[in-house]
Motif scaffolding. Structure first.
Motif, PDB file in Angstrom:
ATOM      1  N   ASP A 253      29.188  40.794  40.887  1.00 51.15           N
ATOM      2  CA  ASP A 253      29.217  39.441  41.424  1.00 51.15           C
ATOM      3  C   ASP A 253      28.000  38.632  40.954  1.00 51.15           C
ATOM      4  O   ASP A 253      28.123  37.448  40.617  1.00 51.15           O
ATOM      5  CB  ASP A 253      29.239  39.532  42.955  1.00 51.15           C
ATOM      6  CG  ASP A 253      29.445  38.190  43.578  1.00 51.15           C
ATOM      7  OD1 ASP A 253      30.421  37.524  43.199  1.00 51.15           O
ATOM      8  OD2 ASP A 253      28.619  37.794  44.422  1.00 51.15           O
ATOM      9  N   THR A 257      28.003  35.162  38.854  1.00 50.58           N
ATOM     10  CA  THR A 257      27.321  33.977  39.410  1.00 50.58           C
ATOM     11  C   THR A 257      26.341  33.409  38.379  1.00 50.58           C
ATOM     12  O   THR A 257      26.304  32.196  38.144  1.00 50.58           O
ATOM     13  CB  THR A 257      26.549  34.355  40.707  1.00 50.58           C
ATOM     14  OG1 THR A 257      27.431  35.058  41.544  1.00 50.58           O
ATOM     15  CG2 THR A 257      25.996  33.145  41.419  1.00 50.58           C
ATOM     16  N   TRP A 303      36.122  39.422  35.641  1.00 53.59           N
ATOM     17  CA  TRP A 303      35.550  40.415  36.551  1.00 53.59           C
ATOM     18  C   TRP A 303      35.432  41.773  35.844  1.00 53.59           C
ATOM     19  O   TRP A 303      34.406  42.440  35.905  1.00 53.59           O
ATOM     20  CB  TRP A 303      36.424  40.531  37.813  1.00 53.59           C
ATOM     21  CG  TRP A 303      35.922  41.576  38.765  1.00 53.59           C
ATOM     22  CD1 TRP A 303      36.220  42.912  38.739  1.00 53.59           C
ATOM     23  CD2 TRP A 303      35.006  41.396  39.856  1.00 53.59           C
ATOM     24  NE1 TRP A 303      35.547  43.574  39.739  1.00 53.59           N
ATOM     25  CE2 TRP A 303      34.804  42.667  40.456  1.00 53.59           C
ATOM     26  CE3 TRP A 303      34.335  40.296  40.393  1.00 53.59           C
ATOM     27  CZ2 TRP A 303      33.980  42.848  41.552  1.00 53.59           C
ATOM     28  CZ3 TRP A 303      33.521  40.487  41.499  1.00 53.59           C
ATOM     29  CH2 TRP A 303      33.328  41.741  42.067  1.00 53.59           C
TER      30      TRP A 303
END
Ligand SMILES: Nc1ncnc2c1ncn2[C@@H]1O[C@H](COP(=O)(O)OP(=O)(O)OP(=O)(O)O)[C@@H](O)[C@H]1O
Ligand SMILES: [Mg+2]
Length: 564
Positions: A253, A257, A303
């Motif tokens: 994550d 970001t 991802w």
């Protein structure tokens, strides 16, 4: 029988489902913390008032240091009624512009520090605004702010938070016709108590002064008594530098970001620009381990691709994080501060080298052990071990049982260092834990999580300083025991000689003289040994730059003191 109890439990009650759907509402972060103020440490009568002072004072120190100003901080607490107080904190910092002052004091989770990898006292953006909210919740009154920036007229304003929107509501804005640079905040609180105790504001400020010798802090308590902690060091701590995240502490994550805001045009340049210690060699290692092209635009990373990068991060060799972002207080400054404020008989200080926890966060530990004199916690005529915990120079006064710093201290076998029982020892243990990210156990920021590396590092530092303290304490103990032995001999000589004379018919006075002669000779040998041991201990301590024995006051000074 009610509808509910008639229900067999296999089918939902349709009416209840409709009601539940209607109940679905959003709430702002301000509404959440309004209901859960204990989560930000604002609970307990004495604790609340100390926490308010803590939030304002840490902000003042952060703001001054970041802008190169030697901090002057003035704290006042006035009692307005039963469990009703007004807190005023004024600093000589940079001030805040009218554009930002509302968000600084009137919006939860807003601030300048959350998104940085840099050592600072604040990190979450809820301290000041949490206090504004508590004030309006308990008194219905607005907080008053005066703030002035260099080259601008100071402004005064009043402010509350609109909890539904988590936005500030500012009123009564006035330009003041006076010189003022800094920020002054004044807010009222009900349902709290001021006490001059271990967990009171005065003790909090005393400890703040110990860990911040470059700050001048004055305090006026509700009885009007003023205490000034003078600045003992006229140089500001060097400003810490911001560091980039280290690959070893990064999650999928996080990668996604950082991708959104990177200036890198390819994943390779993103890795190089946005991470600590990622050079050409590291990027080559990653290229070999991922299935996609590192020339890809990082904004398009999926991802799964980010996951491949994180997996590669875990196995490749990367140098430990840079530690430039850490600014310890330093052995000399801690030594001076403790000598000045605690005034112990013996003191030893240690700043360990920086190291890393959780793979990516640099941290450093500073320890001091003070013995005798003003060291230890004094309650009536009892003295026990006093533990002073600090995180990034901020005193931690609450939640000690749950804190890694306390756990590390409690895990030490103090007997090894001649401290037989910490509950009766005149000892102060000072621990300062510094990091770009302190792993607090809660938003109240009073206890540190027991990360394995953190516990081990503190234990090592305690053992290192403990050994030095042990040399001094053992020598003191032996000297005390010898003194007791001497007193005992002299106490029993007359009785022993009386009994001996009765049995042997020898003259009692002659026996006494002979016995005293014998004891004197034995004691001379003991004294010589004791003196040698004392000199040896003092020499060991003198050879160590970071241990000090307080000079005994001269005889005249002692006389003056006892006359007083
Ligand atoms: N006295 C001050 N002088 C200058 N700026 C200030 C002052 N007090 C607060 N601020 C600004 O307001 C912001 C919000 O303060 P607040 O205490 O709510 O959060 P924080 O200090 O960033 O984090 P934390 O919640 O951990 O304390 C700060 O980040 C800072 O930018
Ligand atoms: Mg803060």
């Amino acid at each position: 029988m009610s509808e509910n109890s008639k229900n067999s439990g296999t089918k939902p009650n349709n009416g209840a489902v409709d009601n539940l759907e209607k109940e679905f509402k959003e709430h702002s972060v301000a509404e959440f913390f309004k209901k859960n103020k204990q989560m930000i440490g604002l609970y307990g009568k004495i604790r609340t008032l100390t926490m308010v002072v803590h939030e304002y004072v840490t902000n003042s120190l952060d703001a001054c240091e970041e802008t190169g100003i030697l901090p002057n901080i003035d704290v006042k607490i006035d009692e307005l009624g039963d469990e009703y107080y007004e807190v005023t904190v004024t600093d000589n910092g940079p001030g805040i512009s009218l554009d930002n002052v509302g968000r600084a004091f009137g919006k939860l989770l807003a601030g300048t520090k959350f998104h940085r990898m840099m050592q600072s006292r604040g990190q979450q953006g809820i301290g000041a605004s949490g206090c504004t909210m508590l004030s309006q919740m308990t008194t219905g009154k607005a907080s008053k702010i005066i703030t002035g920036q260099d080259g601008h007229k100071p402004i005064a304003l009043e402010l509350v938070i609109d909890p539904k929107l988590n936005e500030p509501k500012i009123s009564n804005v006035k330009e003041l016709d006076k010189e003022f640079r800094g920020t002054s905040v004044q807010a009222k609180f009900k349902g709290c108590l001021y006490r001059d105790s271990d967990q009171g504001a005065l003790e909090y400020l005393r400890r703040t002064a110990i860990a911040n010798p470059h700050a001048q802090i004055s305090f006026r308590d509700p009885l009007g008594q003023k205490t000034v902690f003078k600045r003992t060091h006229n140089v500001l701590p060097e400003r810490p530098t911001e560091i980039k995240p280290h690959p070893k502490g990064t999650t999928i994550d996080d990668v996604l970001t950082y991708c959104k805001t990177t200036k890198g045009r390819t994943v390779a340049s993103f890795l190089n620009n946005d991470f600590d210690r990622m050079g050409a060699k590291g990027i080559e290692e990653i290229r070999k381990r991922v299935k996609f092209d590192l020339n890809k635009d990082p904004k398009l990373l999926t991802w799964e691709e980010a996951e491949e990068i994180v997996k590669a991060f875990k196995v490749i060799n990367v140098i430990a994080p840079s530690t430039d972002a850490l600014r310890p207080i330093g052995e000399e400054q801690i030594g001076k501060s403790l000598q000045n404020i605690v005034q112990p008989e013996f003191l030893t200080v240690l700043t360990r080298k920086p190291t890393v926890y959780a793979g990516g966060y640099p941290f450093q530990v500073e320890i001091a052990i003070a013995y005798g004199g003003g060291a230890g916690k004094k309650v009536g005529d009892q003295t026990s071990m006093d533990i002073m915990r600090f995180a990034n120079r901020v005193p931690l006064l609450f939640d000690n049982g749950n804190c890694a710093l306390t756990k590390a201290i409690q895990s030490i076998d103090w007997k090894r260092y001649d401290i037989k029982d910490p509950s009766t020892a005149p000892v102060t243990v000072f621990v300062n834990f510094i990091s770009v990210h302190i792993p607090y156990t809660g938003a109240g920021k009073q206890a540190i999580a027991d990360e394995e590396e953190v516990l081990e590092e503190i234990r090592l530092a305690l053992m290192q300083t403990g050994r030095k303290a042990g040399i001094y304490i053992a020598q003191k103990r032996r000297s005390f025991e010898n003194q007791q032995k001497r007193l005992m001999f002299y106490k029993y000589i007359p009785e022993v000689c009386k009994a001996l004379s009765a049995i042997t018919n020898e003259n009692e006075e002659n026996l006494k003289k002979k016995m005293e002669q014998m004891v004197l000779e034995k004691l001379k040998i003991d004294e010589k040994k004791e003196e040698e041991e004392r000199k040896k201990a003092e020499k060991t301590i003198a050879n160590d730059d970071n241990s000090f024995i307080a000079k005994k006051p001269k005889k005249e000074e002692q006389k003056k003191k006892s006359k007083k």
